[in-house]
Design an enzyme around this catalytic site. Structure first.
Site, PDB file in Angstrom:
ATOM      1  CG  ASP A 577      -1.931   1.060   1.079  1.00  0.00           C
ATOM      2  OD1 ASP A 577      -2.020   1.681  -0.014  1.00  0.00           O
ATOM      3  OD2 ASP A 577      -2.829   1.123   2.032  1.00  0.00           O
ATOM      4  CD  GLU A 615       7.787   5.474 -12.448  1.00  0.00           C
ATOM      5  OE1 GLU A 615       6.891   4.435 -11.712  1.00  0.00           O
ATOM      6  OE2 GLU A 615       7.227   6.224 -13.104  1.00  0.00           O
ATOM      7  CG  ASP A 647      -5.092  -0.883  -0.697  1.00  0.00           C
ATOM      8  OD1 ASP A 647      -5.621  -0.187  -1.641  1.00  0.00           O
ATOM      9  OD2 ASP A 647      -5.468  -1.234   0.422  1.00  0.00           O
ATOM     10  CG  HIS A 781      -2.991   2.026   5.621  1.00  0.00           C
ATOM     11  ND1 HIS A 781      -3.046   3.195   4.820  1.00  0.00           N
ATOM     12  CD2 HIS A 781      -3.732   2.354   6.850  1.00  0.00           C
ATOM     13  CE1 HIS A 781      -3.800   4.065   5.539  1.00  0.00           C
ATOM     14  NE2 HIS A 781      -4.101   3.531   6.638  1.00  0.00           N
TER      15      HIS A 781
END
Lengths: 806, 372
Positions: A577, A615, A647, A781
């Site tokens: 994430d 990137e 995600d 996350h």
């Protein structure tokens, strides 16, 4: 050439629609399913109980043989001005008709022009003659270039533009991507907020039909200007911290202006400029802001000392033109919520009353929008002219509720009520799978929190034995309530044996928390637990709090709580994430979490920190390599299957992921060894989706139960995708999570991929229940958020085998 | 009237700013000078003049009329209120309406205007329409001021290209003498005075040809005496309304009330915040805390109450902070919105939690615990 022309043409169309840029938010034309042979025939699962569902999708119906005709319009002699081109063309309204969309060179019509001539190299051509006011004759050639079937990507984009036109005709106000009704706002004066009710809409090709997906949307607006906010910040923080506070509070926010219908993002504040400063107009002349706003909009700027806000212009018409706009704080109104506001519990509670709509309420509001559309004559006429109409009743179909998962903890297996998706009660006072003893640990507190510290300690002694955690007496250390004091104690008192450090903080001051976390995650890698004194101050809840903290600390030290049955062997699960730091430095952080063992109870965690323009994927590749090394260390072999749950993918970024990131994963696996070719599955996880599902029970609408899987009707034919409703919500509507399998050599049946996904939603140790996304995504996350918010660089790898960031 | 074509021939004779902008500026200056409340633009086309006028703060009613509904519809949404207009309703009221119809026809919706503009309009009229035009505008609508602009044909030879008129739809283009004689006759007939001017200066040495666009400003000679002229007017509506926008305004009770409630609660929060942070300095010491808080007994006591009413200071009782309305009213923003204390009371009645005697806003203490 037609392909590129089509899209550039539509970009222009949408420009007129809105004056902004437009990405392909719907990831049209990314066809990933065709490469996966095993789901060509069917991508649906089979297990579970069937459930009747309705949704917020509405079928689009059009007249038979509906097609959109695309023309190229040429002028001889050549003309530059778009307005003139358009004026000359529409001198021929008799021929062209009233219903059209024209961007200056590409014309869309719902009908085929009667064409007199067939040019062997140009197709059907209609020639028209117009005269300019100079008396010059201009020949206009209208050439049919394409007959677009209703399902072509261009057509779908076109439907969306038409639908937006309709919303505009209904006098709804566009803010960002959605449309809102300004005439009936909800005002929350306590927080100076206003909430507008509106709608998000998108028209797409779904499994069998083209459908409109419409959802209720709420826009939080603020009844104050940016200048007002600056004033109140000034009074709160004082001169010294004022500029910092403004930057923190304002940068990244979206503002509306007093004079046009555009939104801007605040990217910077120019403190050296003010409304008396000048800017260069497009004609080259210079003018002060004060003069400009007076002349152009009759607006008097009252405060001449305020700074100027800077908003970067992104792209203009596909080209990369970098530029910036200066905005005057006094003329800008704020929209949306700041992080500070989001963390204000009372504010969020007051907001939730208005924004969390229960299923029935939500469908009712949606019905209201559709009835506006249905009742408005002009809207109906526009729809008729294009030959379009909607089914005003939402689509219903059948979904499946898969079997609830059993939770295992230390040899015992137990059931819980699947309706609640929570086993807090059931696991209470059960021994953990792996309890890490706290033999040597520090407890830091300030003088006023001495009682609280003792209360916490006593409660820990009470709750931990049942879990099997051995807790020794900590070194209790009283510190001054200053960041430096905490850090000094940490430097002095941490030994190589220290298991964990617990800090009781007297306020939610972020800088202190950040400093402690930064030190203990980088320079001195030790798990740490910060607790607000306030959370411990209520005697009636302290046991619950202590239980939670004990579990959390155990995970941070490498403990394991519970597991579910994972039938696949030799699997590594990866979750990724991203967190985008919009305030300072514009860093992006990717959290990367990979399983280490068969039961998915231990995880390897790393992250990639990178500044703007870099990137992300290069760093992710390195993460995957180390994750594989660690997996093989734990399991004495390499995994034969790898699942990546990805995600943090924005709308319109799917293409990049498919064409760039997945090949990099494959490259990385290849680099491990010639004879190593594991089966790889890459699944894009999306939490923010427009789709909502409702269980039809007893004549009413309810949230679907956890474990509801949807893989028909509202999924996309070109994808191997499905929805899972895994969590429950107390208020409002549950949001389904969308899973899009973009690469899959696992040969597993869709049913098994769906089940595995659902199982993983049970494995997040900070919540004894089912969550919205697979646990590794939520871990990723958490990690990315901690690093992005507090640490700003990669944490020490010594910690990477523990969930230290929980 | 038509920007496109104008642009095209600025290639040859360049006007800076472009001629259409100069015409708009001319109207804007006129509005600044006369401060009309109700303005109508006949032949409003793409609504660009109306869009500019909506920012003029004296105007409360704006109307546009055009024979072509499509061209109005193209840009009519630019006349809608902006989100910010709802967030911060303005003091003035503003209604913008667009009508589809002909200037050769009378419609009662065009009555009562202060200023009527006809920018580059008359040259598009057929002869029969032009004949009816003065009666409709000067006789029927009878505003205080009429502005009429039209091309000056004497200027045309300066454009290099050979052409009859500047726009294919023009039915005629007049010389200065032609326009002036028409204008003077019209003014005489309907009791207006007229002055001539224009925009788009001719090149030096060619001053004789006059402005590129000639303009007549007509001013009605005496104030309208009641409804005398209007009595014989047809009342039947012939125009079709294609757009109407009522801007949120504080003149509208609904918006005023929202604004006042919002300001009152916000102000009360500020006062409470200041008060509580002062209060907090004492509150660490429990004894002093009880001292500075009037006890429940004291409050219910008649004397205590009287003291409270007189005082402008906020105070704490039980779980509530009381912020006297008088204090809130003394804040400039609240004061400006309400005008009188009575109005303030009336507007917030039933919408804001007040003490039993209605003299103070009650806020819960609980809300305060977030900060530090």
């Amino acid at each position: 050439t037609t392909g590129s022309q089509v899209s550039s043409g539509l970009q222009d169309l949408s420009l007129r629609d809105r004056g902004g840029r437009r990405r392909d938010f719907h990831d049209l034309g990314v066809n990933t399913r065709q490469a996966m042979v095993h789901v060509q025939e069917s991508k649906t699962g089979f297990s579970g109980k069937r459930i009747k569902l309705s949704t917020n999708h509405f079928r689009l119906t059009s007249r038979p043989q509906w097609a959109l005709y695309q023309y190229h319009v040429g002028y001889s002699p050549e003309l530059e001005a778009r307005r003139l081109r358009s004026a000359l063309l529409f001198q021929h309204q008799d021929t062209i008709g009233r219903t059209h969309a024209f961007d200056g060179s590409i014309l869309f019509l719902p009908k085929k022009l009667d064409s007199k001539a067939w040019h062997s190299n140009a197709g059907f051509v209609t020639e028209l003659l117009s005269r300019t006011r100079n008396g010059e004759d201009v020949k206009i050639t209208v050439t049919l270039t394409n007959e677009l079937p209703p399902t072509s990507p261009t057509c779908l984009q076109f439907y969306n533009i038409i639908f937006r036109r309709l919303l505009k005709m209904l006098n709804l106000q566009q803010i960002g991507r959605n449309y809102y009704n300004p005439s009936d706002p909800v005002s929350i004066p306590n927080h100076r907020l206003m909430v507008w009710l509106g709608f998000s809409s998108s028209i797409l090709q779904y499994e069998e039909n083209i459908m409109l997906c419409a959802d209720v949307s709420h826009k939080v607006l603020r009844g104050e200007t940016v200048l007002d906010t600056m004033h109140s910040l000034h009074s709160q923080v004082g001169e010294e911290r004022f500029r910092d506070a403004c930057a923190k509070e304002l940068i990244g926010l979206i503002v509306l202006t007093k004079y046009n219908n555009r939104t801007y993002r605040i990217d910077d504040i120019d403190w050296d400029n003010n409304p008396k400063g000048t800017f260069r107009k497009s004609d080259g002349s210079e003018m002060t802001f004060v003069e400009y706003y007076k002349k152009q909009y009759n607006i008097e700027i009252s405060d001449w000392l305020q700074p100027v806000l800077i908003s970067q212009m992104k792209r203009k018409r596909g080209e990369n033109i970098q530029g910036s706009v200066a905005l005057i704080p006094e003329l800008c109104s704020l929209t949306g919520l700041t992080d500070k506001m989001r963390s204000d519990f009372n504010m969020m509670k007051d907001l939730a009353i208005h924004t969390r709509l229960a299923p029935e309420q939500r469908q009712r509001e949606l019905g209201r929008l559709l009835s506006y559309i249905q009742k408005d004559d002009n809207v109906q006429k526009e729809l008729r002219n294009w030959g379009l109409s909607f089914d005003y009743k939402s689509v219903s179909f059948t979904g499946r509720v898969v079997q609830g998962e059993k939770i295992f903890q230390s040899g015992t297996m137990f059931d819980y009520n699947p309706q609640f998706a929570d086993w807090t009660k059931e696991t209470r006072s059960l021994p953990l799978i792996r309890a890490v003893p706290m033999d040597s640990w520090l407890l830091l507190y300030t003088r006023r929190n001495q009682d609280v510290a003792n209360a916490l300690l006593q409660s820990l002694f009470k709750v931990t034995p049942a879990m099997g955690i051995h807790v020794s007496r900590p070194s209790m250390i009283e510190v001054d309530d200053r960041t430096e004091a905490y850090l000094r104690v940490l430097q002095q008192r941490i030994t190589p044996d220290t298991n964990i450090v617990v800090c009781i903080l007297s306020s939610s001051r972020k800088d202190k928390y950040d400093a402690i976390k930064k030190y203990l995650c980088t320079d001195c890698p030790i798990p740490s637990q910060c607790v607000l004194a306030r959370t411990l101050s209520k005697p009636q809840t302290i046991m619950t709090v202590a239980t939670k903290i004990a579990l959390q600390m155990n995970c941070k030290m490498g403990g394991e709580l519970w597991s579910v049955e994972i039938p696949l062997k030799q699997v590594m699960i990866v979750g990724i994430d991203c967190y985008h730091d919009t305030v300072s430095g514009r860093q992006s952080i990717a959290g990367f979490v990979a399983s280490l063992n068969q039961t998915m109870t231990r995880w390897f965690s790393r992250c990639v920190v990178q500044s703007r323009g870099q990137e992300l994927v290069d760093g992710i590749k390195a993460c995957l390599q180390t994750a594989l090394r660690n997996w093989s260390k734990w399991n004495k072999c390499l995994p034969s299957r790898i699942f990546v749950y990805r995600d943090g993918v924005g709308d319109g970024q799917l293409n990049t992921l498919v064409n760039y990131e997945v090949p990099q994963f494959l490259d990385c696996l290849k680099s491990i060894g010639n004879d190593y070719s594991p089966r790889l599955t890459v699944i894009v996880v999306k939490k923010r989706v427009g789709a909502r599902f409702f269980a039809e029970t007893g004549g009413g609408l309810k949230n679907p139960p956890p474990g509801t899987v949807i893989d028909t009707v509202v999924t996309r034919p070109e994808w191997y995708d499905f929805f899972v409703v895994s969590q429950t919500v107390k208020n409002g509507c549950v949001a389904p999570t969308h899973y899009n399998v973009i690469y899959d050599t696992s040969q597993l049946k869709p049913d098994h991929v769906q089940r595995l996904t659902y199982k993983l939603c049970h494995m997040y140790y900070n919540w004894s229940g089912i969550i919205r996304v697979p646990a590794p995504c939520q871990y990723a996350h958490k990690l990315a958020f901690l690093v992005g918010q507090s640490i700003h660089r990669e944490p020490n790898l010594m910690l990477s085998d523990r969930l230290y960031y929980l | 009237m038509d920007k496109n074509f104008e642009e095209e021939f600025t290639h040859i004779i360049k006007f800076q700013p472009p001629l259409y902008k100069q015409r708009h500026q001319f109207v804007k200056d006129l509005v600044e000078k006369y401060k009309p409340k109700k303005v109508a633009d006949l032949g409003c086309a793409d609504c660009s003049l109306l869009w500019m006028l909506k920012f003029c703060s004296c105007i409360e009613v704006l109307a546009g009329l055009d024979i072509c509904a499509n061209v109005m519809k193209e840009n009519m949404h630019t006349l809608s209120p902006l989100p910010v207009d709802y967030l911060q309703p303005s003091e003035r009221s503003l209604t913008v309406t667009l009508h589809h119809g002909s200037v050769a026809q009378k419609d009662p919706c065009m009555l009562g205007f202060d200023l009527v503009t006809c920018i580059e309009l008359i040259e598009h009229l057929e002869e029969s329409e032009l004949k009816k035009f003065p009666e409709v505008v000067f006789g029927f609508m009878a505003p205080s001021i009429v502005v009429i602009s039209t091309p000056n044909s004497e200027f045309n030879p300066l454009f290099q290209r050979v052409m009859l008129y500047r726009h294919p739809d023009h039915k005629f283009e007049w010389s200065q003498a032609q326009f002036q004689s028409w204008a003077l006759e019209t003014a005489r007939c309907y009791n207006y005075s007229v002055e001539f001017t224009g925009v788009g200066h001719p090149p030096t040495g060619m001053e004789k040809v006059g402005f590129c666009t000639q303009i007549g400003v007509f001013v009605r000679k005496h104030a309208q005496t009641g409804e005398s002229v209007q009595s014989e007017k047809p009342t039947e509506a012939v125009y079709k309304t294609v757009f109407k926008a009522v801007y949120p305004s504080l003149k509208d009770e609904k918006y005023l009330q929202n604004a006042v409630i919002s300001e009152v609660i916000f102000t009360a929060q500020i006062i409470k915040h200041r008060f509580m942070s002062k209060h907090k300095e004492y509150s660490d010491d429990p004894e002093r805390k009880s001292k500075c808080q009037p006890s429940m007994d004291c409050f219910s006591d008649y004397l205590g109450k009287l003291v409270v009413v007189k005082s402008m200071e906020p105070f704490v009782s039980g779980n509530e902070v009381y912020i006297p309305l008088a204090t809130i009213f003394s804040f400039p923003k609240v004061n400006r919105l309400c005008g009188t204390f009575e109005k303030l009371r009336k507007l917030i009645a039933g919408k804001v939690t007040l003490s039993s005697d209605g003299s103070a806003v009650m806020l819960n203490i609980e809300h305060e615990n977030e900060e530090n």
